[in-house]
Write a protein that holds these residues in place. Structure first.
Motif, PDB file in Angstrom:
ATOM      1  N   ALA A   1      -7.185   8.724 -12.258  1.00 51.57           N
ATOM      2  CA  ALA A   1      -6.278   9.558 -11.479  1.00 51.57           C
ATOM      3  C   ALA A   1      -4.945   8.852 -11.288  1.00 51.57           C
ATOM      4  CB  ALA A   1      -6.888   9.870 -10.109  1.00 51.57           C
ATOM      5  N   ARG A   2      -3.885   9.630 -11.213  1.00 52.67           N
ATOM      6  CA  ARG A   2      -2.552   9.059 -10.974  1.00 52.67           C
ATOM      7  C   ARG A   2      -2.513   8.338  -9.637  1.00 52.67           C
ATOM      8  NH1 ARG A   2       2.786   9.677 -12.622  1.00 52.67           N
ATOM      9  NH2 ARG A   2       4.319   9.331 -10.972  1.00 52.67           N
ATOM     10  N   THR A   3      -3.319   8.801  -8.691  1.00 56.18           N
ATOM     11  CA  THR A   3      -3.290   8.223  -7.348  1.00 56.18           C
ATOM     12  C   THR A   3      -4.571   7.486  -6.985  1.00 56.18           C
ATOM     13  OG1 THR A   3      -4.035  10.352  -6.467  1.00 56.18           O
ATOM     14  CG2 THR A   3      -1.658   9.920  -6.492  1.00 56.18           C
ATOM     15  N   GLY A   4      -5.496   7.321  -7.916  1.00 61.51           N
ATOM     16  CA  GLY A   4      -6.672   6.490  -7.673  1.00 61.51           C
ATOM     17  C   GLY A   4      -7.640   7.057  -6.656  1.00 61.51           C
ATOM     18  N   SER A   5      -8.244   6.154  -5.887  1.00 59.69           N
ATOM     19  CA  SER A   5      -9.340   6.531  -4.993  1.00 59.69           C
ATOM     20  C   SER A   5      -8.836   7.278  -3.769  1.00 59.69           C
ATOM     21  CB  SER A   5     -10.096   5.281  -4.541  1.00 59.69           C
ATOM     22  OG  SER A   5      -9.241   4.406  -3.834  1.00 59.69           O
ATOM     23  N   THR A   6      -9.740   8.030  -3.158  1.00 61.54           N
ATOM     24  CA  THR A   6      -9.442   8.639  -1.877  1.00 61.54           C
ATOM     25  C   THR A   6      -9.494   7.570  -0.796  1.00 61.54           C
ATOM     26  OG1 THR A   6     -11.756   9.191  -1.436  1.00 61.54           O
ATOM     27  CG2 THR A   6     -10.433  10.844  -2.596  1.00 61.54           C
TER      28      THR A   6
ATOM     29  N   TYR B   1       0.858  -1.186   0.000  1.00 63.45           N
ATOM     30  CA  TYR B   1       0.000   0.000   0.000  1.00 63.45           C
ATOM     31  C   TYR B   1       0.892   1.233   0.000  1.00 63.45           C
ATOM     32  CZ  TYR B   1      -3.634   3.337   1.397  1.00 63.45           C
ATOM     33  OH  TYR B   1      -4.515   4.411   1.443  1.00 63.45           O
ATOM     34  N   LEU B   2       0.672   2.124  -0.979  1.00 61.14           N
ATOM     35  CA  LEU B   2       1.486   3.325  -1.108  1.00 61.14           C
ATOM     36  C   LEU B   2       0.657   4.552  -0.764  1.00 61.14           C
ATOM     37  CD1 LEU B   2       3.388   2.483  -4.421  1.00 61.14           C
ATOM     38  CD2 LEU B   2       4.117   2.084  -2.048  1.00 61.14           C
ATOM     39  N   GLU B   3       1.015   5.220   0.318  1.00 57.54           N
ATOM     40  CA  GLU B   3       0.310   6.430   0.719  1.00 57.54           C
ATOM     41  C   GLU B   3       0.634   7.566  -0.251  1.00 57.54           C
ATOM     42  OE1 GLU B   3       0.246   5.534   5.535  1.00 57.54           O
ATOM     43  OE2 GLU B   3       1.545   7.104   4.744  1.00 57.54           O
ATOM     44  N   SER B   4      -0.327   8.499  -0.398  1.00 55.14           N
ATOM     45  CA  SER B   4      -0.114   9.641  -1.291  1.00 55.14           C
ATOM     46  C   SER B   4      -1.242  10.632  -1.108  1.00 55.14           C
ATOM     47  CB  SER B   4      -0.077   9.186  -2.757  1.00 55.14           C
ATOM     48  OG  SER B   4      -1.364   8.750  -3.172  1.00 55.14           O
ATOM     49  N   GLU B   5      -1.064  11.809  -1.650  1.00 49.83           N
ATOM     50  CA  GLU B   5      -2.176  12.739  -1.807  1.00 49.83           C
ATOM     51  C   GLU B   5      -3.118  12.161  -2.854  1.00 49.83           C
ATOM     52  OE1 GLU B   5      -2.933  17.385  -3.222  1.00 49.83           O
ATOM     53  OE2 GLU B   5      -0.919  16.678  -2.741  1.00 49.83           O
ATOM     54  N   ARG B   6      -4.439  12.348  -2.698  1.00 46.55           N
ATOM     55  CA  ARG B   6      -5.387  11.649  -3.561  1.00 46.55           C
ATOM     56  C   ARG B   6      -6.476  12.588  -4.078  1.00 46.55           C
ATOM     57  NH1 ARG B   6      -4.252   6.392  -3.241  1.00 46.55           N
ATOM     58  NH2 ARG B   6      -3.031   5.672  -1.446  1.00 46.55           N
ATOM     59  N   SER B   7      -6.915  12.334  -5.332  1.00 56.02           N
ATOM     60  CA  SER B   7      -7.969  13.157  -5.932  1.00 56.02           C
ATOM     61  C   SER B   7      -9.280  12.410  -6.098  1.00 56.02           C
ATOM     62  CB  SER B   7      -7.512  13.672  -7.306  1.00 56.02           C
ATOM     63  OG  SER B   7      -7.558  12.640  -8.268  1.00 56.02           O
ATOM     64  N   GLY B   8      -9.225  11.100  -6.281  1.00 57.00           N
ATOM     65  CA  GLY B   8     -10.439  10.313  -6.425  1.00 57.00           C
ATOM     66  C   GLY B   8     -11.102  10.399  -7.777  1.00 57.00           C
ATOM     67  N   ARG B   9     -10.475  11.027  -8.761  1.00 56.00           N
ATOM     68  CA  ARG B   9     -11.092  11.188 -10.068  1.00 56.00           C
ATOM     69  C   ARG B   9     -10.830   9.958 -10.948  1.00 56.00           C
ATOM     70  NH1 ARG B   9     -12.664  16.386 -11.119  1.00 56.00           N
ATOM     71  NH2 ARG B   9     -12.501  16.049 -13.366  1.00 56.00           N
ATOM     72  N   LEU B  10     -11.542   9.873 -12.048  1.00 50.40           N
ATOM     73  CA  LEU B  10     -11.365   8.796 -12.999  1.00 50.40           C
ATOM     74  C   LEU B  10      -9.961   8.852 -13.607  1.00 50.40           C
ATOM     75  CD1 LEU B  10     -12.595   6.464 -14.660  1.00 50.40           C
ATOM     76  CD2 LEU B  10     -13.372   8.173 -16.306  1.00 50.40           C
TER      77      LEU B  10
ATOM     78  N   PHE C   1     -18.360   8.134  -8.636  1.00 44.85           N
ATOM     79  CA  PHE C   1     -17.185   8.396  -7.818  1.00 44.85           C
ATOM     80  C   PHE C   1     -17.475   9.630  -6.967  1.00 44.85           C
ATOM     81  CE2 PHE C   1     -13.621   6.377 -10.621  1.00 44.85           C
ATOM     82  CZ  PHE C   1     -13.884   5.148 -10.044  1.00 44.85           C
ATOM     83  N   ASP C   2     -16.914   9.659  -5.775  1.00 42.60           N
ATOM     84  CA  ASP C   2     -17.237  10.728  -4.822  1.00 42.60           C
ATOM     85  C   ASP C   2     -17.061  12.149  -5.366  1.00 42.60           C
ATOM     86  OD1 ASP C   2     -17.960   8.827  -3.034  1.00 42.60           O
ATOM     87  OD2 ASP C   2     -16.395   9.242  -1.565  1.00 42.60           O
ATOM     88  N   PRO C   3     -15.954  12.487  -6.064  1.00 41.11           N
ATOM     89  CA  PRO C   3     -15.811  13.870  -6.532  1.00 41.11           C
ATOM     90  C   PRO C   3     -16.941  14.303  -7.450  1.00 41.11           C
ATOM     91  CG  PRO C   3     -13.704  12.731  -6.673  1.00 41.11           C
ATOM     92  CD  PRO C   3     -14.741  11.691  -6.363  1.00 41.11           C
ATOM     93  N   TYR C   4     -17.480  13.370  -8.240  1.00 39.80           N
ATOM     94  CA  TYR C   4     -18.547  13.710  -9.182  1.00 39.80           C
ATOM     95  C   TYR C   4     -19.900  13.779  -8.485  1.00 39.80           C
ATOM     96  CZ  TYR C   4     -14.697  12.406 -12.198  1.00 39.80           C
ATOM     97  OH  TYR C   4     -13.459  12.316 -12.780  1.00 39.80           O
TER      98      TYR C   4
END
Length: 612
Positions: A50-55, A39-48, A560-563
């Protein structure tokens, strides 16, 4: 009873050497006889995409972390500072194998834990920064894992070569047998290790496609599958790719001249190595790719050889190792279809001129599980009925939450309100119109077998939702051989993209019926027949009863949550309309049965020349 030991490595996405650590730990774990996840922690956007995937919260990372601790004897490896699960690790009393910032210490501890002699394993040195190639910097790091994993090598950054020279006398890691992808490529580097041999390097004429293909060719004899995806997608799935013994390749799509585009560039432009991807999949004997495409053109091209893509975003799902858990759904008191209206009720609807309506959700892949779970919640409190496309991987990577399909509404579930439909072969996204029928049937049968093994016969799909079962320019081709393949796999009906608009049956036998979608809203990318707003239904759909209305939506960009935060009220207008007195809201299989009744009563248009 817990299944197996599981080593869980937690680190940070931006750690420059993490792509070297993960495959190293993966082979050590395999030698130790334990499962491995990362599991790799990161800042997250949750968008389709996304470089970092889900929130963390939207992707329910804690829920699946807790599930891992219930299903496995988890032992944690912390590489560098971590935050997300730190208090849970303390509260659960989860054993901590090591907490270190040093790859040297990490490998020594894990080799000792596995009962391995660290002097028996070679050191490899790989780049941590993009390497210059023909068209500029190449982010090669995530694709190096086969050279590390299959060689059972201890991987370090190339920048640590000087430190490694000192290790030969100061530490047990002293057997240096090969040098890998040195950033410096200088002879004096080789001279530091008399037994070293430079095995490969990024060449001046290289692209990311040529480099990744070269690595894949080197290890295809050991591989059991192929991954295709951009660097962030591959990096986030390294532990899964090692567990599944895959190789990974990637190249961006090649642009078409506008004059050469027949329907849309997105459906016709393909990766520069699209043909090689198919060849590798066939050579390793696994036509199910994992990763993510450059566009729908890849999917159409690969489908011609029966190759499909199981799409995976970073941390979607957060812990793919859950698919190895033997999780069998509880036996329900009734199956998913017991709450459908009977034939007598459907005949009354036909006599009364009723319009039966439903929503249908494009997306069967595991990358969109979190959107589907949001829809479960929506249905539980609105009671709206719908169908959701599924692949086998959704059941396997979200077994606990997806079981709400089987739980009665009066007990908190959505049984009888959401119907799963096998989507695009059920193993990964493919276009039915180009897929060899026998391979389409194989995909469907494999997916149905895996779903039944987890959910049981009464909760398995009975219908099929096509990704694209006709030609894109005219939507008039009727793919009879494809429908025969779907029918042969045991499915009762198909929701088709042929001739959207006026209700019609496209193809029919005693065992299977194919019918069209009613809203004539056409898009240049998948899903190709879909709605977005209420106006798409009421202004373009069939409004003359008796008949049906099917509104297909693109799951992630709605759920997805952002939408949801930005456009949720717009979508709820559709839900409110479906629950109004203007239509009768049902699940898709009910419409399949209704279509047959309407055909018997003469309410549907007569078949046109070429129709079955």
């Amino acid at each position: 009873m817990k299944q197996d030991r599981l080593w869980l490595l937690i680190s940070h996405l931006e750690r420059p050497d993490v792509h070297l650590a993960i495959p190293t730990v993966a082979w050590i774990a395999r030698k130790a006889g334990v499962e491995f996840e990362c599991y790799l922690e990161s800042e997250r956007s949750g968008r389709l995409f996304a470089r970092t995937g889900s929130t963390v919260l939207g992707g329910r990372h804690h829920q699946q972390f807790n599930y891992l601790n219930a299903a496995f004897d988890v032992e944690v490896i912390l590489l560098g500072p971590t935050s997300v699960f730190r208090s849970s690790i303390d509260a659960f009393g989860t054993p901590l194998l090591t907490e270190t910032d040093s790859l040297i210490d990490l490998y020594e501890i894990l080799l000792a834990e596995a009962g391995l002699d660290d002097a028996d394993h070679r050191l490899l040195f790989g780049p941590v920064d993009p390497v210059e190639g023909k068209a500029g910097p190449i982010e090669i790091g995530p694709y190096l894992f086969p050279d590390i994993f299959y060689r059972e090598a201890l991987a370090f950054p190339a920048s640590s070569l000087d430190e490694a020279a000192d290790l030969a006398t100061e530490r047990p890691l002293e057997a240096v047998h090969q040098l890998f992808l040195s950033l410096t490529q200088k002879k004096e580097v080789l001279s530091a290790f008399p037994q070293a041999d430079q095995i490969d390097a990024v060449r001046e004429e290289d692209t990311i496609g040529t480099v990744t293909l070269r690595i894949a060719e080197r290890w295809k004899h050991r591989a059991e599958g192929v991954a295709f995806g951009d660097p962030p997608a591959i990096l986030s799935q390294l532990s899964s790719l090692c567990r599944e013994s895959r190789i990974a390749v990637y190249a961006p799509k090649e642009k078409l001249n506008p004059s050469d585009v027949v329907y849309s560039a997105y459906t016709e432009e393909t990766s520069a190595i699209s043909d090689d991807v198919v060849r590798l999949a066939e050579e390793v004997g696994n036509r199910v790719l994992v990763g993510r495409q450059t566009g729908d053109g890849d999917l159409f091209a690969w489908s011609k050889s029966g190759v499909c893509l199981q799409i995976m975003d970073p941390n979607r799902p957060p812990f793919p190792v859950v698919k190895t858990v033997a999780h069998r759904w509880a036996e329900p008191e009734r199956d998913l279809f017991d709450l459908e209206p009977d034939d007598a009720q459907l005949r009354r609807y036909a006599e009364e001129g009723k319009l039966l309506s439903t929503l249908l959700w494009h997306s069967g892949e595991m990358a969109h599980n979190e959107a589907m779970v949001n829809l479960l919640d929506l249905v539980s409190y609105t009671g709206v009925k719908m169908g959701i496309g599924v692949h086998a991987a959704r059941y396997e990577t979200c077994p606990q939450l997806w079981e709400m399909l089987n739980v009665p509404r009066e007990r908190g579930g959505v049984q009888g309100l959401i119907e799963p439909l096998l989507h695009s072969g059920g193993m990964g996204v493919l276009a039915e119109v180009g897929c060899p029928p026998h391979l389409l049937q194989e995909h469907c049968e494999e997916a149905m077998s895996r779903i039944r093994a987890l959910a049981g016969e009464g909760s398995a799909p009975r219908g099929y939702y096509a990704f694209m079962d006709t030609d894109l320019p005219t939507r008039s081709v009727i793919n009879e051989e494809g429908y025969e393949a779907i029918e042969a796999s045991g499915l009762e009906y198909v929701v088709s993209s042929v001739r959207p608009g006026r209700n019609r049956i496209i193809w029919e036998t005693d065992r299977c019926v194919v019918f069209n979608q009613s809203c004539r809203v056409i898009h240049s990318a998948s899903p190709f027949v879909r709605i977005t707003t209420l106006e798409d239904i009421v202004e373009t759909g069939n409004r003359d009863g008796p008949g049906w209305l099917i509104g297909t939506l693109d799951a992630p960009v709605i759920a997805f949550d952002p939408y949801i935060w930005r456009h949720g009220s717009r979508f709820m207008r559709i839900v409110d309309w479906l629950k109004s007195d203007e239509v009768v809201n049902v699940t898709p299989r009910t419409i399949a049965r209704y279509a047959r009744i309407l055909r018997e009563t003469g309410a549907l248009p007569a078949p046109e020349p070429g129709d079955s």
